[in-house]
Design an enzyme around this catalytic site. Structure first.
Site, short mmCIF file in Angstrom:
data_model
loop_
_atom_site.label_atom_id
_atom_site.label_comp_id
_atom_site.label_asym_id
_atom_site.label_seq_id
_atom_site.Cartn_x
_atom_site.Cartn_y
_atom_site.Cartn_z
N CYS A 1 0.82 -1.22 0.00
CA CYS A 1 0.00 0.00 0.00
C CYS A 1 0.85 1.26 0.00
O CYS A 1 2.01 1.24 0.39
CB CYS A 1 -0.87 0.01 1.24
SG CYS A 1 -1.73 -1.52 1.54
N ARG B 1 4.61 0.34 -6.82
CA ARG B 1 4.62 -0.57 -5.68
C ARG B 1 3.56 -1.66 -5.82
O ARG B 1 3.56 -2.62 -5.05
CB ARG B 1 4.37 0.21 -4.39
CG ARG B 1 5.46 1.18 -4.05
CD ARG B 1 5.02 2.11 -2.95
NE ARG B 1 4.59 1.38 -1.77
CZ ARG B 1 5.40 0.98 -0.80
NH1 ARG B 1 6.68 1.26 -0.87
NH2 ARG B 1 4.93 0.33 0.23
N TRP C 1 -3.13 -2.52 -1.36
CA TRP C 1 -2.73 -3.83 -1.87
C TRP C 1 -3.35 -4.81 -0.88
O TRP C 1 -2.90 -4.92 0.25
CB TRP C 1 -1.20 -3.91 -1.89
CG TRP C 1 -0.68 -5.01 -2.73
CD1 TRP C 1 -0.61 -5.06 -4.08
CD2 TRP C 1 -0.12 -6.23 -2.26
NE1 TRP C 1 -0.05 -6.23 -4.49
CE2 TRP C 1 0.27 -6.97 -3.39
CE3 TRP C 1 0.09 -6.79 -1.00
CZ2 TRP C 1 0.84 -8.22 -3.30
CZ3 TRP C 1 0.66 -8.04 -0.91
CH2 TRP C 1 1.03 -8.74 -2.06
N ASN D 1 -1.15 1.66 6.20
CA ASN D 1 -0.31 0.60 5.63
C ASN D 1 0.09 -0.32 6.78
O ASN D 1 0.35 0.17 7.87
CB ASN D 1 0.98 1.16 5.04
CG ASN D 1 0.74 1.94 3.76
OD1 ASN D 1 -0.38 2.01 3.28
ND2 ASN D 1 1.79 2.52 3.23
N GLY D 2 0.18 -1.60 6.51
CA GLY D 2 0.60 -2.54 7.56
C GLY D 2 -0.54 -3.49 7.89
O GLY D 2 -1.52 -3.58 7.15
N GLU E 1 17.96 -23.41 -5.07
CA GLU E 1 17.50 -22.02 -5.18
C GLU E 1 18.70 -21.08 -5.41
O GLU E 1 18.61 -20.15 -6.21
CB GLU E 1 16.71 -21.65 -3.92
CG GLU E 1 16.26 -20.20 -3.84
CD GLU E 1 15.39 -19.73 -4.99
OE1 GLU E 1 14.97 -20.54 -5.82
OE2 GLU E 1 15.16 -18.51 -5.07
N LYS F 1 19.02 -18.61 -8.65
CA LYS F 1 19.19 -17.15 -8.50
C LYS F 1 20.39 -16.67 -9.28
O LYS F 1 20.33 -15.69 -10.01
CB LYS F 1 19.36 -16.86 -7.02
CG LYS F 1 18.61 -15.83 -6.33
CD LYS F 1 17.14 -15.75 -6.30
CE LYS F 1 16.30 -16.31 -7.39
NZ LYS F 1 14.94 -16.55 -7.06
N GLU G 1 19.98 -17.02 -13.28
CA GLU G 1 18.98 -16.20 -13.98
C GLU G 1 19.36 -14.73 -14.06
O GLU G 1 18.97 -14.05 -14.99
CB GLU G 1 17.59 -16.36 -13.37
CG GLU G 1 17.40 -15.75 -12.02
CD GLU G 1 15.99 -15.87 -11.49
OE1 GLU G 1 15.04 -15.70 -12.26
OE2 GLU G 1 15.83 -16.13 -10.27
N HIS H 1 29.05 -39.09 -8.43
CA HIS H 1 28.33 -39.89 -9.43
C HIS H 1 28.28 -39.16 -10.77
O HIS H 1 27.51 -39.53 -11.65
CB HIS H 1 26.92 -40.21 -8.93
CG HIS H 1 26.95 -41.06 -7.70
ND1 HIS H 1 27.30 -42.39 -7.70
CD2 HIS H 1 26.72 -40.75 -6.40
CE1 HIS H 1 27.27 -42.87 -6.47
NE2 HIS H 1 26.92 -41.89 -5.65
N LYS I 1 8.22 -11.70 -15.20
CA LYS I 1 7.86 -11.83 -13.78
C LYS I 1 6.69 -12.79 -13.60
O LYS I 1 6.66 -13.59 -12.70
CB LYS I 1 7.51 -10.45 -13.21
CG LYS I 1 7.18 -10.47 -11.74
CD LYS I 1 8.41 -10.83 -10.91
CE LYS I 1 8.13 -11.01 -9.44
NZ LYS I 1 9.20 -11.80 -8.78
C1 F6R Z 1 12.88 -17.16 -10.14
C2 F6R Z 1 11.46 -16.90 -10.24
C3 F6R Z 1 10.62 -17.88 -10.96
C4 F6R Z 1 9.24 -17.99 -10.31
C5 F6R Z 1 8.32 -18.89 -11.16
C6 F6R Z 1 6.98 -19.09 -10.49
O1 F6R Z 1 13.52 -16.18 -9.39
O2 F6R Z 1 10.97 -15.90 -9.78
O3 F6R Z 1 11.23 -19.11 -11.05
O4 F6R Z 1 9.40 -18.51 -9.03
O5 F6R Z 1 8.14 -18.32 -12.41
O6 F6R Z 1 6.30 -17.88 -10.34
P1 F6R Z 1 5.09 -17.75 -9.34
O7 F6R Z 1 5.61 -17.95 -7.96
O8 F6R Z 1 4.56 -16.36 -9.55
O9 F6R Z 1 4.10 -18.81 -9.70
#
Ligand code: F6R
Length: 609
Positions: A2, A27, A74, A100-101, A482, A486, A489, A505, A604
């Protein structure tokens, strides 16, 4: 998350508010609203959807007003709707608040206020504030807000406007940012500096527990007791774009640094006031119903899938229930074995990932109950699942998921505790122990973030390598996956995770002199085994960066560089261990000049199969 704006001065307040809200659009929000005084009367306009819709609804009215508050919401408590949008009013319509919060004890407060005759117009937690102010008001607006906030548990940045005070705005903050903009004969409130940039470059940054009182004579900052605070003026010298990122060079770094706040918000009201138990009130399944499930299947993509892998370890360990974890894109085409006794848990930050939605529909079509863990209220996943548990990470803008991931992990632990209770697999003391460890996590993440500079130096040293390997055992293996995702990508460095015991292996063939290997060493029971694998790497002259809990002599002796996390039980280590990996990835990508927030070929929200 928010946004708040407030204005008092000679300009048209509504125009300033709308402009300020637009500057906070980045935001993320689902509805917007303003309250202002028009010919002495308090008016409110609020609309679900874009700010443009709100603006349009105000155009016909063209209000000329000098004072007002505005908000982009939000959704947290209550779906996105006109009614739930802020500002909210008390019963008399004389007080309007934006907030907000999260007000953690809003349920109790709402009940108590209801019993005293107050009527609620929305489903929000915020509305209780307006009613509390109404009760506390005895002629002093600031005192009324202070008294109202005494009843409140949780986080807030709040602004209050009243018909009784046509030239006064009051505000307060706790665990949610709020700034006061100082213009010439005009004063502003905002949750974030970008809202103020065209109007005021001098601001007061409110500290925890402080309040602000704005009149045409000036802006005063007060402490919790109502005593004036001598506040230093902060001069803003950012450009507009940098300011949206709160001064951070990238959203990703901002979001990494927001994790303590996101974790606190996600844990928030889900821990009992005594702090010895976790509750997920939003799950309507009874403990008896939960006990009947014979299996859990977690389905997700990418980072959310990695959160599911941690969830498997956690649920199996705490609740002794079998857990399968599936990639959504595989699940939907492999004719999975499901029945009504399987609980399907889908995890999705956006709640809009096409494969995850398809998996959810497939599970429901087969008669399974589906529980969604998502960050976006009202998303498709949230709407179509039977049960929803939200991560309160706030909008995640960088493509690479960081704060959504750690809050997803937190929810998986809470789910594990719930199942453990239902299945009677853990004693109250054991549950209290895990809850206590989880409560420490936000502060521990803060401590890790303080090591940013050292991690940057380390990252710059290795940023030119072509391959990086991540190894770990148990929970550390899931964290390694993970960490590798990170790094690859955003930096485009080839990164691969390997269960440490699997190295010999196959993957060991790729370890030659100088190849960096990041060894996650947080699982005390497996430490000896892990260190044997590290020695296999060292014997091939690989360079090892070890990540361990507290100071561990045997790790420091075996690896080339050690990253020490705060001491914590191994069981909750993943939420901590991933943070330095996020920072390493970030700084390596930054050193390589990559487009960190928008890596090539990635989006995203993946709304196509
Ligand atoms: C990696 C990343 C993606 C998402 C994936 C699923 O940093 O962000 O691998 O995790 O595309 O996205 P959501 O969680 O929105 O279903």
């Amino acid at each position: 998350m928010c946004g708040i704006v407030g204005y008092l001065g000679a300009r048209n307040a509504v125009s300033v508010l709308i402009d300020g809200l637009k500057r906070l659009e980045y935001r993320g929000y689902d509805s917007a609203g303003v309250a202002f005084l028009n010919e002495g009367a308090l008016k409110v306009h609020k609309k679900v959807g874009r700010i443009a819709a709100l603006e349009e609804s105000l155009q016909a009215l063209a209000p000329q007003t000098r004072i007002g508050i505005g908000h982009t919401r939000w959704a947290t408590h209550g779906r996105p709707s006109d009614r739930n949008a802020h500002p909210h009013f008390d019963c008399t319509g004389k007080f309007a608040v934006v907030h907000n919060g999260i007000i953690e004890n809003y349920g109790e407060l709402r009940e108590q206020l209801g019993a005293r005759g107050h009527r609620f117009a929305s489903e929000t937690d915020t509305e209780v504030l307006a009613h509390l102010v109404e009760e506390a008001y005895e002629g002093d607006l600031c005192a009324a807000l202070r008294a109202a906030l005494e009843h409140v548990r949780g986080s807030y940045a709040v602004a209050l406007l009243s018909e009784y005070h046509p030239e006064r705005l009051v505000a307060a903050r706790k665990d949610s940012p709020l700034v006061v903009g100082l213009g010439r004969g005009e004063y502003f409130l905002a949750s974030d500096i970008p809202a103020l940039l065209p109007y005021a470059r001098q601001v007061y940054l409110l500290s925890e527990g402080e309040m602000a009182e704005l009149t045409l004579d000036g802006a005063r900052v007060l402490d919790r007791q109502g005593e004036p605070v001598a506040k230093e003026i902060f001069n803003v010298d950012w450009d507009a774009e940098a300011a949206e990122r709160g001064g951070f060079p990238h959203f990703m770094l901002k979001e990494i640094c927001e994790q303590p706040r996101a974790l606190r918000a996600t844990l928030g009201s889900r821990v009992t006031p005594e702090g010895d138990d976790a509750v997920l009130k939003e799950i309507s399944l009874t403990l008896d119903e939960l006990r009947e499930f014979t299996k859990v299947t977690v389905v997700a993509c990418g980072t959310a899938y990695h959160a599911g892998l941690i969830g498997k370890y956690v649920l199996e360990k705490l609740a002794r229930i079998p857990v399968e974890v599936d990639l959504a894109s595989e699940f939907r085409y492999r004719n999975p074995l499901l029945d009504a006794m399987t609980l399907v848990v889908v995890i999705s930050q956006s709640g809009e990932t096409a494969d995850t939605i398809a998996a959810l529909r497939e599970a429901r079509a087969r008669g399974c109950r589906v529980l969604a863990v998502t960050n976006v209220v009202g998303s498709t996943v949230a709407r179509e699942a039977d049960q929803v548990v939200y991560t309160w990470a706030g909008p995640e803008i960088a493509v690479a998921s960081t704060k959504a991931y750690t809050t997803q992990l937190l929810v998986m632990y809470l789910l594990g505790l719930l199942f453990a209770k239902a299945r009677g697999t853990r004693t109250a003391a054991e549950i209290a122990e895990v809850t206590a460890a989880l409560r420490k996590i936000p502060a521990q993440v803060e401590m890790i973030l303080e090591q940013k500079e050292c991690l940057r130096e380390l990252a710059e040293k290795y940023c030119h390598c072509e391959n990086v390997f991540f190894i770990g055992r148990g929970l550390d293996y899931a964290v390694a996956l993970e960490g590798a995702l990170k790094l690859k990508e955003i930096s485009y460095i080839h990164a691969e995770a390997c269960a440490a015991g699997e190295l010999k292996h196959g993957t060991l063939a790729l370890i030659v002199e100088g190849v960096p290997v990041i060894a996650l060493a947080t699982q005390d029971e497996l430490l000896e085994k892990l260190l044997s694998n590290v020695k296999e790497v060292k014997a091939r002259e690989g360079t090892v960066l070890g990540v361990c809990l507290g100071k561990k002599e045997e790790v420091a002796r075996t690896v080339d560089h050690v990253i020490n996390l705060p001491a914590a039980p191994s069981f909750v280590a993943p939420i901590l261990a991933v943070v330095p990996l996020q920072l390493l990835a970030y700084y390596m990508a930054a050193a390589r000049g990559c487009d960190i927030d928008k890596p090539r070929n990635l989006a995203k929200s993946v709304t196509v199969e």
